[in-house]
Design a protein around this motif. Structure first.
Motif, PDB file in Angstrom:
ATOM      1  N   THR A   4       0.859  -1.187   0.000  1.00 17.76           N
ATOM      2  CA  THR A   4       0.000   0.000   0.000  1.00 17.76           C
ATOM      3  C   THR A   4       0.892   1.232   0.000  1.00 17.76           C
ATOM      4  OG1 THR A   4      -1.793  -1.099   1.207  1.00 17.76           O
ATOM      5  CG2 THR A   4      -1.753   1.299   1.264  1.00 17.76           C
ATOM      6  N   LEU A   5       0.632   2.137  -0.937  1.00 16.67           N
ATOM      7  CA  LEU A   5       1.440   3.349  -1.079  1.00 16.67           C
ATOM      8  C   LEU A   5       0.621   4.564  -0.706  1.00 16.67           C
ATOM      9  CD1 LEU A   5       3.975   4.910  -2.150  1.00 16.67           C
ATOM     10  CD2 LEU A   5       2.808   4.970  -4.376  1.00 16.67           C
ATOM     11  N   LEU A   6       1.155   5.379   0.189  1.00 11.28           N
ATOM     12  CA  LEU A   6       0.560   6.676   0.491  1.00 11.28           C
ATOM     13  C   LEU A   6       1.343   7.752  -0.240  1.00 11.28           C
ATOM     14  CD1 LEU A   6      -1.301   8.620   2.010  1.00 11.28           C
ATOM     15  CD2 LEU A   6       0.339   8.590   3.900  1.00 11.28           C
ATOM     16  N   VAL A   7       0.662   8.498  -1.087  1.00 19.34           N
ATOM     17  CA  VAL A   7       1.245   9.658  -1.761  1.00 19.34           C
ATOM     18  C   VAL A   7       0.702  10.889  -1.057  1.00 19.34           C
ATOM     19  CG1 VAL A   7       1.591  10.844  -3.951  1.00 19.34           C
ATOM     20  CG2 VAL A   7       1.216   8.356  -3.922  1.00 19.34           C
ATOM     21  N   SER A   8       1.537  11.532  -0.262  1.00 17.69           N
ATOM     22  CA  SER A   8       1.082  12.673   0.532  1.00 17.69           C
ATOM     23  C   SER A   8       1.760  13.947   0.054  1.00 17.69           C
ATOM     24  CB  SER A   8       1.373  12.456   2.021  1.00 17.69           C
ATOM     25  OG  SER A   8       2.766  12.382   2.266  1.00 17.69           O
TER      26      SER A   8
END
Length: 322
Positions: A50-54
């Motif tokens: 799971t990738l969080l792009v913040s």
């Protein structure tokens, strides 16, 4: 690479120059770090599927994070996610050409295809960027806090808060936020409907894949409140799972009943509306559940006002018949 494996950076003691060097080192050791012109940088920490792009400002990180690290680092540490943090010097809406080229390159490389789930996150100007650049990752899920849709004066000339940005390009690649979310799987948009300009921008995001959650009396700094209430990790997890329904959101935000800044804003509005009975009920509820000197003082004032309004020959309130 969870906290058990040692990923728990704390950069709170570093000055800005040392902080930038430390962030760069973390990226190089665990993924990559790229300067994106003079005002932006991208830092990738690889771990789970799971990738969080913040999207975050450096000043916001210093203010809101106890460890002075991007939000994605918390999700790496606590949940084993991967993190791609886009950082800016100030509120830039991430419109510099270097940022556009960076996302073009990620798209060409199939970077987002390597992950099972991709979440884009941002608040305010960063919320605009999260929406705009999410088009590079079709099927992503988005958590947007009071995002702007655009600052193009031909569309949003009614927003007089950011007039210095009206010369910026909001029409070329990754330009108009609401059009860029069409390929998203689900978009969760949080806004205080009583903040008129925020609500007007939110209305421009009306799409079949957008679920708007309203937070009245929270004001114009939703990200700060959510961090203080420690709700952002839960919101991001629910966003990744696509489960941030109306019912789940309502249950989660019962936490506002124990959040003093929200309660103070609510009381201020009730007082402004001169709803004395409602103010009494609110104060009694709050002082019955927590230590709240301000509410106790206000309750005393309201009780005295109620006593002063009684005729001199009236019996005590408890003896009056309803």
């Amino acid at each position: 690479m969870t906290a058990e494996n040692g990923f728990a950076p704390d950069l709170s003691d570093l000055g800005r120059g040392e902080w930038l060097a430390a962030i760069k080192t973390i990226g190089e050791e665990h993924g990559f770090a790229e300067p994106l012109g003079k005002r932006h940088a991208g830092v990738f920490v690889e771990d789970g599927d799971t990738l969080l792009v913040s999207f975050e400002t450096m000043a916001g990180i210093e203010t809101l994070s106890e460890t002075h690290t991007p939000l994605g680092f918390d999700m790496v540490r606590d949940h084993g996610w991967s993190s791609l943090s886009l950082l800016s010097h100030g509120d830039t809406w991430f419109r510099d050409p270097e940022v556009v080229e960076f996302f073009d390159q990620l798209l060409d490389d199939g970077f987002f295809d390597e992950f099972d789930r991709v979440v884009f996150y941002g608040a305010g100007p960063c919320g605009y960027a999260a929406a705009a650049y999410s088009v590079a990752a079709p099927g992503a899920r988005l958590l947007l806090l009071q995002p702007q849709a655009t600052l193009d004066p031909r569309v949003a000339d009614w927003d007089d808060r950011f007039t210095e940005m009206r010369r910026s390009d909001f029409t070329s690649r990754y330009g108009y936020g609401p059009d860029m979310i069409d390929a998203a799987d689900q978009v969760y948009l949080l806004v205080d409907p009583r903040q008129r300009l925020d609500a007007m921008h939110a209305a421009l995001f009306t799409r079949p894949n957008v679920l708007t959650h309203r937070l009245p009396f929270f004001g114009s700094a939703l990200q700060t409140d959510l961090r203080m209430m420690d709700l952002l990790p839960r919101l991001l997890t629910s966003t990744a799972e696509g489960s941030l329904t109306v019912a789940e959101f309502a249950q989660m935000f019962r936490a506002r009943r124990d959040y003093p800044p929200y309660l103070r804003r609510l009381l201020a509005q009730v007082d402004q509306n001169e709803r004395e009975t409602l103010a009494i009920w609110l104060c009694r509820n709050v002082v019955g559940r927590m230590h709240a000197p301000r509410f106790r003082r206000r309750l005393g004032q309201l009780d005295n006002m109620a006593d002063d309004d009684l005729p001199e020959d009236s019996p005590p309130p408890q003896q009056q018949k309803g």
